[in-house]
Design a protein around this motif. Structure first.
Motif, PDB file in Angstrom:
ATOM      1  N   ARG A   1       7.375  -4.090 -10.449  1.00  0.00           N
ATOM      2  CA  ARG A   1       8.810  -3.787 -10.472  1.00  0.00           C
ATOM      3  C   ARG A   1       9.403  -3.544  -9.088  1.00  0.00           C
ATOM      4  NH1 ARG A   1      11.560  -2.151 -15.248  1.00  0.00           N
ATOM      5  NH2 ARG A   1      13.693  -1.475 -14.772  1.00  0.00           N
ATOM      6  N   TYR A   2       8.644  -2.847  -8.227  1.00  0.00           N
ATOM      7  CA  TYR A   2       9.225  -2.409  -6.942  1.00  0.00           C
ATOM      8  C   TYR A   2       8.447  -2.901  -5.716  1.00  0.00           C
ATOM      9  CZ  TYR A   2      11.629   0.850 -10.081  1.00  0.00           C
ATOM     10  OH  TYR A   2      12.375   1.395 -11.094  1.00  0.00           O
TER      11      TYR A   2
ATOM     12  N   TRP B   1       9.270   0.840   5.114  1.00  0.00           N
ATOM     13  CA  TRP B   1       9.594   1.403   3.799  1.00  0.00           C
ATOM     14  C   TRP B   1       8.344   2.097   3.280  1.00  0.00           C
ATOM     15  CZ3 TRP B   1      13.228  -2.213   0.488  1.00  0.00           C
ATOM     16  CH2 TRP B   1      14.409  -2.422   1.201  1.00  0.00           C
ATOM     17  N   HIS B   2       8.229   3.356   3.611  1.00  0.00           N
ATOM     18  CA  HIS B   2       7.054   4.145   3.203  1.00  0.00           C
ATOM     19  C   HIS B   2       7.475   5.593   3.060  1.00  0.00           C
ATOM     20  CE1 HIS B   2       6.913   5.635   7.293  1.00  0.00           C
ATOM     21  NE2 HIS B   2       6.862   4.411   7.755  1.00  0.00           N
ATOM     22  N   MET B   3       6.695   6.381   2.353  1.00  0.00           N
ATOM     23  CA  MET B   3       6.987   7.803   2.168  1.00  0.00           C
ATOM     24  C   MET B   3       5.704   8.536   1.789  1.00  0.00           C
ATOM     25  SD  MET B   3       8.649   7.819  -1.698  1.00  0.00           S
ATOM     26  CE  MET B   3       9.266   9.471  -1.516  1.00  0.00           C
TER      27      MET B   3
ATOM     28  N   ARG C   1       0.672   0.200 -10.454  1.00  0.00           N
ATOM     29  CA  ARG C   1       1.544   0.056 -11.629  1.00  0.00           C
ATOM     30  C   ARG C   1       3.005  -0.167 -11.262  1.00  0.00           C
ATOM     31  NH1 ARG C   1      -0.165   5.230 -14.902  1.00  0.00           N
ATOM     32  NH2 ARG C   1      -0.365   5.924 -12.749  1.00  0.00           N
ATOM     33  N   MET C   2       3.404   0.207 -10.030  1.00  0.00           N
ATOM     34  CA  MET C   2       4.795  -0.002  -9.614  1.00  0.00           C
ATOM     35  C   MET C   2       4.958  -1.263  -8.757  1.00  0.00           C
ATOM     36  SD  MET C   2       4.228   3.421 -10.120  1.00  0.00           S
ATOM     37  CE  MET C   2       4.089   4.390  -8.618  1.00  0.00           C
TER      38      MET C   2
ATOM     39  N   GLY D   1       3.325   6.215  -0.463  1.00  0.00           N
ATOM     40  CA  GLY D   1       3.892   5.068  -1.158  1.00  0.00           C
ATOM     41  C   GLY D   1       4.427   4.093  -0.127  1.00  0.00           C
ATOM     42  N   CYS D   2       4.245   2.785  -0.347  1.00  0.00           N
ATOM     43  CA  CYS D   2       4.816   1.823   0.591  1.00  0.00           C
ATOM     44  C   CYS D   2       5.213   0.548  -0.148  1.00  0.00           C
ATOM     45  CB  CYS D   2       3.855   1.516   1.744  1.00  0.00           C
ATOM     46  SG  CYS D   2       2.433   0.538   1.291  1.00  0.00           S
ATOM     47  N   VAL D   3       6.260  -0.077   0.360  1.00  0.00           N
ATOM     48  CA  VAL D   3       6.749  -1.324  -0.216  1.00  0.00           C
ATOM     49  C   VAL D   3       6.293  -2.486   0.660  1.00  0.00           C
ATOM     50  CG1 VAL D   3       8.802  -2.693  -0.751  1.00  0.00           C
ATOM     51  CG2 VAL D   3       8.744  -0.253  -1.320  1.00  0.00           C
TER      52      VAL D   3
ATOM     53  N   VAL E   1       0.701   2.511  -4.135  1.00  0.00           N
ATOM     54  CA  VAL E   1       0.331   3.902  -3.860  1.00  0.00           C
ATOM     55  C   VAL E   1      -1.012   3.895  -3.139  1.00  0.00           C
ATOM     56  CG1 VAL E   1      -0.253   6.139  -4.856  1.00  0.00           C
ATOM     57  CG2 VAL E   1       1.604   4.760  -5.850  1.00  0.00           C
TER      58      VAL E   1
ATOM     59  N   LEU F   1       5.818  -1.681  -4.916  1.00  0.00           N
ATOM     60  CA  LEU F   1       5.434  -0.359  -4.408  1.00  0.00           C
ATOM     61  C   LEU F   1       3.950  -0.096  -4.662  1.00  0.00           C
ATOM     62  CD1 LEU F   1       5.985   2.563  -3.413  1.00  0.00           C
ATOM     63  CD2 LEU F   1       6.884   3.071  -5.687  1.00  0.00           C
TER      64      LEU F   1
ATOM     65  N   HIS G   1      11.242  10.476   1.131  1.00  0.00           N
ATOM     66  CA  HIS G   1      12.082   9.463   0.502  1.00  0.00           C
ATOM     67  C   HIS G   1      11.834   8.126   1.183  1.00  0.00           C
ATOM     68  CE1 HIS G   1      14.579   9.614   4.073  1.00  0.00           C
ATOM     69  NE2 HIS G   1      14.721  10.918   3.949  1.00  0.00           N
ATOM     70  N   MET G   2      12.197   7.044   0.520  1.00  0.00           N
ATOM     71  CA  MET G   2      12.014   5.707   1.084  1.00  0.00           C
ATOM     72  C   MET G   2      12.968   4.733   0.404  1.00  0.00           C
ATOM     73  SD  MET G   2       8.557   4.412  -0.941  1.00  0.00           S
ATOM     74  CE  MET G   2       8.313   3.034   0.159  1.00  0.00           C
TER      75      MET G   2
ATOM     76  N   ASP H   1      -3.032   2.928  -6.973  1.00  0.00           N
ATOM     77  CA  ASP H   1      -2.152   2.727  -8.125  1.00  0.00           C
ATOM     78  C   ASP H   1      -1.279   1.505  -7.845  1.00  0.00           C
ATOM     79  OD1 ASP H   1      -0.356   2.916 -10.257  1.00  0.00           O
ATOM     80  OD2 ASP H   1      -0.139   5.092 -10.086  1.00  0.00           O
TER      81      ASP H   1
END
Lengths: 176, 176
Positions: free
Chosen positions: B131-132, B36-38, B127-128, B48-50, B136, B134, A37-38, B125
């Motif tokens: 919006r976020y 902020w990663h998972m 694509r997010m 995934g990371c922001v 990949v 985010l 989760h994040m 990726d």
């Protein structure tokens, strides 16, 4: 349980604790163990989490679009592992492991009384579910148990090895 | 640095440590602090990371589609905070904070010699992102420093408060 300001939710999730995820479907609650989760945003707090399509909770989460993220402290570690080793397909985990389901305020999924924090969540985006089993959640209510002082969370390193929170350090930071 | 099997990468990211993210653009390396990663998948390891659109690293990450996730231990905490308090727009953080950039094997972004683990990543990726914020990432090579024994990572609780890894516990688990 005392209400936690939503702006503080990220301080629980960002450090990466193992959490419990509860769902409810057709009136039946279930719980799983999760540590993928994040945080995605501060306020309203947005959380991304991976729930495997093989997990029994997957269908409940997708259908109900609601869940609770409950944060356990060190003393619950043995139960957290038991929750992770079993499936709601086979047993009622609340009953089997002595976890107390409490009604939430905004969602059907239950809070867990023994956890020091509970985050009521709504699924707001399922577009990454097919590819990554990734659900986007908005935390709509948050609760903290003021009786649990300085709870130490656990962090999973794989195969049942966990690191327990150690000492706190404070450094002068501009980072929120 | 010694190669780490890719199947073990999740054991570094899943516990939620604060990490450093390096990028390179037009031959100039940069580094930011991130928590902020998972994990998104075990093998190949997907993360995934922001990265906020306001961060100087954002443009480099989006343009180069490459980065390194470097995992610092406790002794680097003060530098980690300095990296987070500053921007690559203004300074060369490697020089300013005494971090050593080493060439990676698969990507242009550098490894950080002082970190006990370094994960070379490709963006797979975007694509997010809109919006976020985010991204990949796929981890394409991983390195560990065998000279750093039992490194203790740090976990951010907000505003410069960190929890340092405490004791390990082992419980009988089916969870990978």
């Amino acid at each position: 349980m005392k209400a936690l300001p939503l702006a503080k939710v990220y301080q629980l999730i960002e450090p990466g604790p193992v959490v419990l995820l509860t769902t409810a479907r057709r009136g039946r609650p279930n719980v799983m163990t999760m540590s993928w989760h994040m945080m995605l945003d501060f306020e309203p707090p947005m959380v991304g989490c991976v729930v495997s399509a093989g997990d029994y909770s997957f269908a409940a989460l997708r259908a109900s679009r609601e869940c609770v993220i409950a944060v356990p402290a060190r003393k619950l570690a043995a139960k957290v592992v038991k929750v992770g080793n079993t499936s709601g397909r086979d047993i009622d985990k609340f009953k089997a492991f002595g976890l107390t389901a409490l009604p939430a305020s905004e969602v059907q999924a239950p809070l867990i009384a023994e956890c020091f924090a509970n985050l009521e969540c709504r699924v707001t985006d399922t577009r990454m579910v097919r590819r990554y089993n990734l659900f986007v959640l908005e935390v709509v209510a948050a609760w903290i148990d003021p009786k649990q002082k300085n709870p130490k969370t656990i962090h999973h390193h794989g195969y049942g090895t966990f690191v327990v929170d150690g000492p706190l350090i404070h450094l002068k930071s501009r980072m929120r």
